[in-house]
Design a protein around this motif. Structure first.
Motif, PDB file in Angstrom:
ATOM      1  N   ASN A 127      -3.313  13.396  -3.904  1.00  0.00           N
ATOM      2  CA  ASN A 127      -2.263  12.398  -4.003  1.00  0.00           C
ATOM      3  C   ASN A 127      -1.096  13.070  -4.723  1.00  0.00           C
ATOM      4  O   ASN A 127      -1.062  13.158  -5.942  1.00  0.00           O
ATOM      5  CB  ASN A 127      -2.769  11.177  -4.779  1.00  0.00           C
TER       6      ASN A 127
ATOM      7  N   ASP B 161       0.304  -3.550 -11.229  1.00  0.00           N
ATOM      8  CA  ASP B 161      -0.190  -2.247 -10.785  1.00  0.00           C
ATOM      9  C   ASP B 161      -1.027  -2.536  -9.543  1.00  0.00           C
ATOM     10  O   ASP B 161      -2.136  -3.065  -9.639  1.00  0.00           O
ATOM     11  CB  ASP B 161      -1.027  -1.628 -11.914  1.00  0.00           C
ATOM     12  N   THR B 162      -0.479  -2.236  -8.381  1.00  0.00           N
ATOM     13  CA  THR B 162      -1.095  -2.653  -7.120  1.00  0.00           C
ATOM     14  C   THR B 162      -1.870  -1.516  -6.490  1.00  0.00           C
ATOM     15  O   THR B 162      -1.303  -0.508  -6.078  1.00  0.00           O
ATOM     16  CB  THR B 162      -0.005  -3.135  -6.134  1.00  0.00           C
ATOM     17  N   TRP B 163      -3.184  -1.664  -6.419  1.00  0.00           N
ATOM     18  CA  TRP B 163      -3.992  -0.645  -5.752  1.00  0.00           C
ATOM     19  C   TRP B 163      -4.243  -1.067  -4.303  1.00  0.00           C
ATOM     20  O   TRP B 163      -4.705  -2.182  -4.043  1.00  0.00           O
ATOM     21  CB  TRP B 163      -5.344  -0.436  -6.450  1.00  0.00           C
ATOM     22  N   TRP B 164      -3.946  -0.153  -3.400  1.00  0.00           N
ATOM     23  CA  TRP B 164      -4.272  -0.384  -1.988  1.00  0.00           C
ATOM     24  C   TRP B 164      -4.110   0.918  -1.219  1.00  0.00           C
ATOM     25  O   TRP B 164      -3.930   1.976  -1.824  1.00  0.00           O
ATOM     26  CB  TRP B 164      -3.463  -1.529  -1.396  1.00  0.00           C
ATOM     27  N   GLN B 165      -4.219   0.852   0.106  1.00  0.00           N
ATOM     28  CA  GLN B 165      -4.215   2.051   0.947  1.00  0.00           C
ATOM     29  C   GLN B 165      -3.582   1.732   2.297  1.00  0.00           C
ATOM     30  O   GLN B 165      -3.501   0.561   2.680  1.00  0.00           O
ATOM     31  CB  GLN B 165      -5.657   2.496   1.230  1.00  0.00           C
ATOM     32  N   THR B 166      -3.221   2.768   3.029  1.00  0.00           N
ATOM     33  CA  THR B 166      -2.714   2.593   4.388  1.00  0.00           C
ATOM     34  C   THR B 166      -3.694   1.728   5.182  1.00  0.00           C
ATOM     35  O   THR B 166      -3.300   0.833   5.921  1.00  0.00           O
ATOM     36  CB  THR B 166      -2.580   3.975   5.065  1.00  0.00           C
TER      37      THR B 166
ATOM     38  N   ARG C 191      -9.071   9.897  -6.116  1.00  0.00           N
ATOM     39  CA  ARG C 191      -9.897  10.161  -4.938  1.00  0.00           C
ATOM     40  C   ARG C 191     -11.148  10.933  -5.328  1.00  0.00           C
ATOM     41  O   ARG C 191     -11.114  11.796  -6.198  1.00  0.00           O
ATOM     42  CB  ARG C 191      -9.110  10.995  -3.909  1.00  0.00           C
TER      43      ARG C 191
ATOM     44  N   ASP D 110     -12.013   6.231  -3.158  1.00  0.00           N
ATOM     45  CA  ASP D 110     -11.583   6.274  -4.553  1.00  0.00           C
ATOM     46  C   ASP D 110     -12.756   6.048  -5.496  1.00  0.00           C
ATOM     47  O   ASP D 110     -13.721   5.355  -5.157  1.00  0.00           O
ATOM     48  CB  ASP D 110     -10.555   5.164  -4.843  1.00  0.00           C
TER      49      ASP D 110
ATOM     50  N   THR E 285       3.674   1.283   2.441  1.00  0.00           N
ATOM     51  CA  THR E 285       4.345   0.415   1.464  1.00  0.00           C
ATOM     52  C   THR E 285       5.637  -0.160   2.043  1.00  0.00           C
ATOM     53  O   THR E 285       5.952  -1.337   1.868  1.00  0.00           O
ATOM     54  CB  THR E 285       4.640   1.180   0.158  1.00  0.00           C
TER      55      THR E 285
ATOM     56  N   ARG F 152      -0.328  11.019   0.419  1.00  0.00           N
ATOM     57  CA  ARG F 152      -1.705  11.433   0.650  1.00  0.00           C
ATOM     58  C   ARG F 152      -1.727  12.683   1.509  1.00  0.00           C
ATOM     59  O   ARG F 152      -1.161  12.704   2.589  1.00  0.00           O
ATOM     60  CB  ARG F 152      -2.355  10.313   1.397  1.00  0.00           C
TER      61      ARG F 152
ATOM     62  N   GLY G 135       0.708   3.472  -5.440  1.00  0.00           N
ATOM     63  CA  GLY G 135       0.581   4.801  -4.847  1.00  0.00           C
ATOM     64  C   GLY G 135      -0.355   5.738  -5.571  1.00  0.00           C
ATOM     65  O   GLY G 135      -0.900   6.646  -4.978  1.00  0.00           O
ATOM     66  N   GLU G 136      -0.528   5.558  -6.865  1.00  0.00           N
ATOM     67  CA  GLU G 136      -1.377   6.458  -7.641  1.00  0.00           C
ATOM     68  C   GLU G 136      -1.647   5.786  -8.981  1.00  0.00           C
ATOM     69  O   GLU G 136      -0.951   4.836  -9.349  1.00  0.00           O
ATOM     70  CB  GLU G 136      -0.683   7.812  -7.859  1.00  0.00           C
ATOM     71  N   PRO G 137      -2.628   6.294  -9.703  1.00  0.00           N
ATOM     72  CA  PRO G 137      -2.878   5.720 -11.023  1.00  0.00           C
ATOM     73  C   PRO G 137      -1.640   5.936 -11.902  1.00  0.00           C
ATOM     74  O   PRO G 137      -1.006   6.979 -11.824  1.00  0.00           O
ATOM     75  CB  PRO G 137      -4.061   6.544 -11.547  1.00  0.00           C
TER      76      PRO G 137
HETATM   77  C1  WT7 Z   1      -4.474   6.028  -2.094  1.00  0.00           C
HETATM   78  C2  WT7 Z   1      -3.910   5.432  -0.826  1.00  0.00           C
HETATM   79  C3  WT7 Z   1      -0.897   1.903  -1.147  1.00  0.00           C
HETATM   80  C4  WT7 Z   1       0.316   2.413  -0.575  1.00  0.00           C
HETATM   81  C5  WT7 Z   1       0.713   3.775  -1.024  1.00  0.00           C
HETATM   82  C6  WT7 Z   1      -0.338   4.843  -0.873  1.00  0.00           C
HETATM   83  C7  WT7 Z   1      -4.072   5.781  -4.375  1.00  0.00           C
HETATM   84  C8  WT7 Z   1      -2.660   3.688  -4.382  1.00  0.00           C
HETATM   85  C9  WT7 Z   1      -2.882   3.017  -6.443  1.00  0.00           C
HETATM   86  C10 WT7 Z   1      -2.884   2.398  -7.725  1.00  0.00           C
HETATM   87  C11 WT7 Z   1      -4.359   4.052  -8.460  1.00  0.00           C
HETATM   88  C12 WT7 Z   1      -3.651   4.169  -6.259  1.00  0.00           C
HETATM   89  C13 WT7 Z   1      -5.551   5.650  -4.112  1.00  0.00           C
HETATM   90  C14 WT7 Z   1      -5.614   5.236  -2.663  1.00  0.00           C
HETATM   91  N1  WT7 Z   1      -3.490   4.569  -4.983  1.00  0.00           N
HETATM   92  N2  WT7 Z   1      -2.279   2.750  -5.257  1.00  0.00           N
HETATM   93  N3  WT7 Z   1      -2.160   1.305  -7.992  1.00  0.00           N
HETATM   94  N4  WT7 Z   1      -3.642   2.953  -8.700  1.00  0.00           N
HETATM   95  N5  WT7 Z   1      -4.394   4.693  -7.270  1.00  0.00           N
HETATM   96  O1  WT7 Z   1      -1.053   4.673   0.300  1.00  0.00           O
HETATM   97  O2  WT7 Z   1      -1.154   7.007   1.239  1.00  0.00           O
HETATM   98  O3  WT7 Z   1      -2.786   5.240   1.950  1.00  0.00           O
HETATM   99  O4  WT7 Z   1      -2.907   6.278  -0.335  1.00  0.00           O
HETATM  100  O5  WT7 Z   1      -3.463   6.018  -3.097  1.00  0.00           O
HETATM  101  O6  WT7 Z   1      -6.156   6.886  -4.305  1.00  0.00           O
HETATM  102  O7  WT7 Z   1      -6.828   5.567  -2.036  1.00  0.00           O
HETATM  103  P1  WT7 Z   1      -1.973   5.841   0.863  1.00  0.00           P
END
Ligand code: WT7
Length: 645
Positions: A520, A405-410, A514, A499, A305, A525, A381-383
Motif C-alpha cells: 500500500n 477512519d473508513t476501512w474498505w477496498q475496491t 495487508r 488484511d 474512492t 495498491r 486508503g491505509e492505516p
Molecule cells: C486496502 C484496499 C478503500 C479505498 C481506497 C483503497 C487498505 C483502506 C483503510 C483504513 C487501514 C485501509 C487496506 C485495504 N485500507 N482503508 N481506513 N485503514 N487500511 O482501496 O486500493 O482497494 O485498497 O487499503 O489494506 O485492504 P484499495
C-alpha cells in the motif's frame, strides 16, 4: 432531500446493526425503498460464498443515473451537483447544477450511442479530473455500458493489458491533463496502448490542454464535435431528454482493475442496484451528510474512492460534490486549505499519505486560511498513524470535527468498518465499528475464529466477512474462478479481505495492514509480483524480489532486490534503466524507492524466495532475522545485510 435511513444516535446504530444481522432482507428492503426503481425487486438477497453467488434486489429494474440525477431535478435542479476546482487557481471554477449535469449526461449517452456503444459494451475511460470525466462515467451508466476507468498514472502497457482483459471497444480520453506544474499527455499514452490492439473501434478525445495529438481517421473523434451533434438530438423545444436504459439490479455497472498477489491485475465487477444502495447509505451515514453541504473527497475518480464518494454516493444523495483537478502541493502546500476556505467546504475526505505529506510543510501553509466551515473530516486508503491523526484533528478540524477512519477496498464498493461522524466514537488509528450489514470475523491461518486475547488484551487475526453486504464484488471480469480463489477459497464460507486486524473489548477494529504480498504505497495498491514482473522485463535483470518497508510519507515504500548481469552503465544508471522499465510496464506509481543489487536471493531448498527475511532487512531489523537454517545458501543473507540501502 431527506434520508430516512440516516442513523442519528448511538442507540439507533446498535438497533439498526442488530436488525441488519437478524433480518437482513427486511432491513435492506427498507433502505432500498428510498430509491427510484422502475420495477421492484423479486427477492432481496440470494447468496452462497462457495461459487460465489451474490444477488441483491434481483429482478429489480433501475438505472443508477435516474437516481443520481433525474430524481433530483424537480426539487433541486438549480442546486450544484458538482463544483469543479481547476488545477490552476486562477482559472474559472465550474459549477454544474443538477439540470446541467442531466443535460451533459444525456448528451454523452447520445454521443456514445451515435458512436455505436450499446448496453453491456465496455468503455475504457482515461481522463484527468475534469467534470467531463463524471459525465463520461454517468453517460456510460445511462446507456448501460460498463465503464472501466483507468487512473492517469498507469502506463500504455497497463492500459493495453486492461483493454485486452475487458475486451473494450471504446475509449474516452483527454488530449492531456494538468496536474500541478505538469501537463500529462494522455492521448499519446492511449496511442501507444493501441499499437497492435484489434478490439478498439472508437476513441473520443476531450480537449483540456490542447496539446498536439494524433487523430486517426475513422477511429479518433473529438468530444466537442460529437457533443454538439448529440446536443441537437437530445434537446427538443428546450426540453432535454435521453431515456435511460432499464437495467437489472444485478447487471454490471463497472469494472475497476486492482492489484492482488499475482502478477496480473483483476477486473473487479460491481453491480448497479446493490452498489447504488451501499454507496448512498454509507455516504449519508458515515459523513452524516446534511442537504446543502459541500463534500470534498480528494481522491481521483480513477480509484474506487472517487467512483463511490465523488460520483455515485454523493450524487445519488443529491449532495454537492467538489471535484479537484490538481494536487495538494501546487502551487503550494496550502492548496487544500485554500479550497476549503474558497468553497466553504463542510466535509473533507482525504488520505493519510496526503496528511503526512502536508504535515511536513509545517503550519505556515494553514495561516490565514479560514477552515471554520469544516464539520467532518475523513481518511481512507491505509492505516492512519496517531501522529497524523492528531495533526489533522488539531490543525485542520481545530478539535471540533469528528474524524471518520473508513476501512474498505475496491472489492467492497464502499466503507465497511468506520465510525459514523459524531454518532459513534472515534478512536485514533482505529477504523472502529462495522456498518450495519457487515459481519467481520478474525481468523487464524486455518480459518478458526480467534478467541484468545493477546498480551494487550486484544484479538488478533486475519480479517474476513461472514455474509454479503449489497456492494460486495460480484466477480472478476472474464474469470469467475479467479474471484473464487482470490477471495472465497482461503477460508470456507468467508470473504477474505487480505488484511490483518485487531479487535478490542468494545468491538472496535484496528486494521494493521495487508497480510498478503500486496503493498500500500501512498494509499495505492500494488502487488509485489507485478513490480517484480516489470523489473524482470529489463534486459539486464536475472531475477528480483520486491518487498515493502515503512516510509514516513507514503506509508510503505517499495524496496527491490535485483540480480543483474548486464554491463551497461554504472550502478546509478542501471537503477535508472530499471525505473524507466517499471514506468513503461506499469506506470510511475510502481517505481521502487530503493533498488539494491545483490548476487543471490535467500531461497529455501525448494526454490521459494524467503520474503520474510528480505522484508526484515528492508525494514532495518537486521539483528533479528529469525531462522535462516532452512536456506539453500545462508551466505547470501550476510551479503544482502551488508549492502542494505
Ligand atoms: C486496502 C484496499 C478503500 C479505498 C481506497 C483503497 C487498505 C483502506 C483503510 C483504513 C487501514 C485501509 C487496506 C485495504 N485500507 N482503508 N481506513 N485503514 N487500511 O482501496 O486500493 O482497494 O485498497 O487499503 O489494506 O485492504 P484499495
Amino acid at each position: 432531500m431527506s434520508y430516512p435511513f440516516q442513523i442519528t444516535s448511538l442507540e439507533q446504530y446498535h438497533k439498526d446493526y442488530k436488525r441488519s444481522v437478524d433480518e437482513p432482507e427486511a432491513f435492506w428492503a427498507s433502505v432500498a425503498e428510498n430509491f427510484q426503481w422502475r420495477k421492484k425487486w423479486d427477492k432481496v438477497l440470494e447468496w452462497n460464498f462457495s461459487e460465489p453467488k451474490v444477488e441483491w434486489f434481483k429482478g429489480g429494474k433501475l438505472n443508477i443515473t435516474e437516481n443520481c440525477i433525474d430524481r433530483h431535478l424537480k426539487t433541486m435542479g438549480e442546486k450544484p451537483a458538482i463544483i469543479w476546482e481547476p488545477n490552476n487557481p486562477e482559472e474559472r471554477v465550474r459549477t454544474v447544477t443538477y439540470n446541467r449535469l442531466h443535460k451533459r449526461v444525456c448528451q454523452v449517452a447520445q454521443m456514445l450511442k451515435n458512436n455505436g456503444v450499446k448496453k453491456g459494451d465496455r468503455v475504457c475511460i482515461y481522463m484527468g479530473m475534469v467534470p467531463e470525466l463524471a459525465y463520461a462515467v454517468l453517460g456510460c451508466a445511462r446507456i448501460g455500458a460498463i465503464h472501466s476507468v483507468i487512473f492517469g498514472g498507469f502506463s500504455a502497457q497497463s492500459i493495453a493489458d486492461r483493454l485486452d482483459d475487458a475486451k473494450a471497444e471504446y475509449i474516452i480520453t483527454c488530449d492531456g491533463a494538468y496536474r500541478g506544474g505538469k501537463d500529462i499527455p494522455l492521448k499519446s499514452v492511449i496511442d501507444d496502448a493501441l499499437i497492435g490492439n484489434k478490439t478498439v473501434k472508437k476513441v473520443i478525445v476531450y480537449t483540456r490542454t490542447r496539446t498536439p495529438v494524433s487523430m486517426i481517421k475513422g477511429r479518433d473523434v473529438w468530444w466537442e464535435d460529437e457533443m454538439d451533434i448529440a446536443e441537437e438530438q437530445i434537446e427538443k423545444n428546450g426540453v432535454v431528454s435521453f431515456p435511460a436504459e432499464e437495467m437489472d439490479a444485478e447487471d454490471p455497472l463497472f469494472i475497476l482493475y486492482t492489484s492482488g498477489s499475482t502478477g496480473k491485475p483483476k477486473g473487479v465487477v460491481h453491480s448497479s442496484g446493490g452498489y447504488m444502495v451501499w454507496t448512498t447509505y454509507t455516504f449519508v451515514n458515515v459523513f452524516q451528510y446534511k442537504p446543502g453541504q459541500i463534500h470534498f473527497c480528494t481522491a481521483d475518480v480513477g480509484w474506487i474512492t472517487g467512483h463511490s464518494y465523488i460520483v455515485y454516493g454523493p450524487l445519488s444523495a443529491g449532495a454537492t460534490s467538489l471535484m479537484f483537478e490538481g494536487i495538494p502541493t501546487w502551487p503550494d502546500a496550502g492548496r487544500f486549505w485554500d479550497i476549503v476556505d474558497k468553497h466553504k467546504v463542510d466535509i473533507l475526505y482525504t488520505a493519510p499519505t496526503a496528511i503526512r505529506s502536508l504535515m511536513g510543510f509545517g503550519l505556515e501553509p494553514l495561516k490565514g486560511k479560514d477552515l471554520s466551515s469544516l464539520k467532518i473530516l475523513g481518511t481512507v486508503g491505509e492505516p492512519i498513524n496517531e501522529e497524523a491523526w492528531h495533526w489533522y484533528d488539531e490543525n485542520v478540524g481545530k478539535k471540533k470535527c469528528p474524524i471518520v477512519d473508513t476501512w474498505w477496498q475496491t472489492e467492497t464498493g464502499g466503507a465497511l468498518i468506520t465510525n459514523l461522524a459524531g454518532v459513534t466514537a472515534a478512536k485514533p488509528s482505529w477504523a472502529t465499528l462495522p456498518m450495519p450489514g457487515v459481519q467481520p470475523i478474525l481468523v487464524d491461518e486455518k480459518g478458526n475464529e480467534i478467541t484468545e486475547k493477546d498480551e494487550n488484551g486484544l484479538l488478533k487475526g486475519n480479517l474476513c466477512i461472514k455474509a454479503p453486504w449489497p456492494s460486495i464484488l460480484r466477480t472478476t471480469y472474464g474469470d469467475h474462478e479467479r474471484c473464487r480463489t482470490n477471495y472465497f477459497a482461503t477460508y470456507e464460507n468467508l470473504y477474505f479481505t487480505g488484511d490483518g486486524a485487531l479487535k478490542d473489548e468494545n468491538g472496535n477494529y484496528r486494521i494493521t495492514g495487508r497480510v498478503d504480498d500486496v503493498l500500500n504505497v501512498s494509499g495505492h495498491r500494488i502487488g509485489t509480483a507485478e513490480v517484480e514482473n516489470a523489473i524482470n522485463m529489463h534486459a539486464g535483470v536475472v531475477e528480483s524480489a520486491v518487498v515493502g518497508y515503512p516510509h514516513d510519507i507514503k506509508g510503505q515504500g517499495i524496496y527491490a532486490y535485483v540480480i543483474y548481469n548486464g554491463h551497461h552503465g554504472d550502478e546509478e544508471l542501471r537503477r535508472k534503466d530499471i525505473l524507466q522499465t517499471v514506468t513503461r510496464i506499469i506506470g510511475p506509481i510502481a517505481r521502487p524507492d530503493k533498488i539494491q543489487f545483490v548476487n543471490g536471493l535467500p531461497k529455501t531448498r525448494s526454490g521459494k524466495i524467503m520474503r520474510r527475511i528480505l522484508r526484515k532487512i528492508a525494514e532495518g531489523e537486521v539483528s533479528n532475522l529469525g531462522d535462516t537454517t532452512t536456506l539453500l545458501d545462508p551466505g547470501v543473507v550476510e551479503e544482502i545485510k551488508n549492502g542494505k540501502l
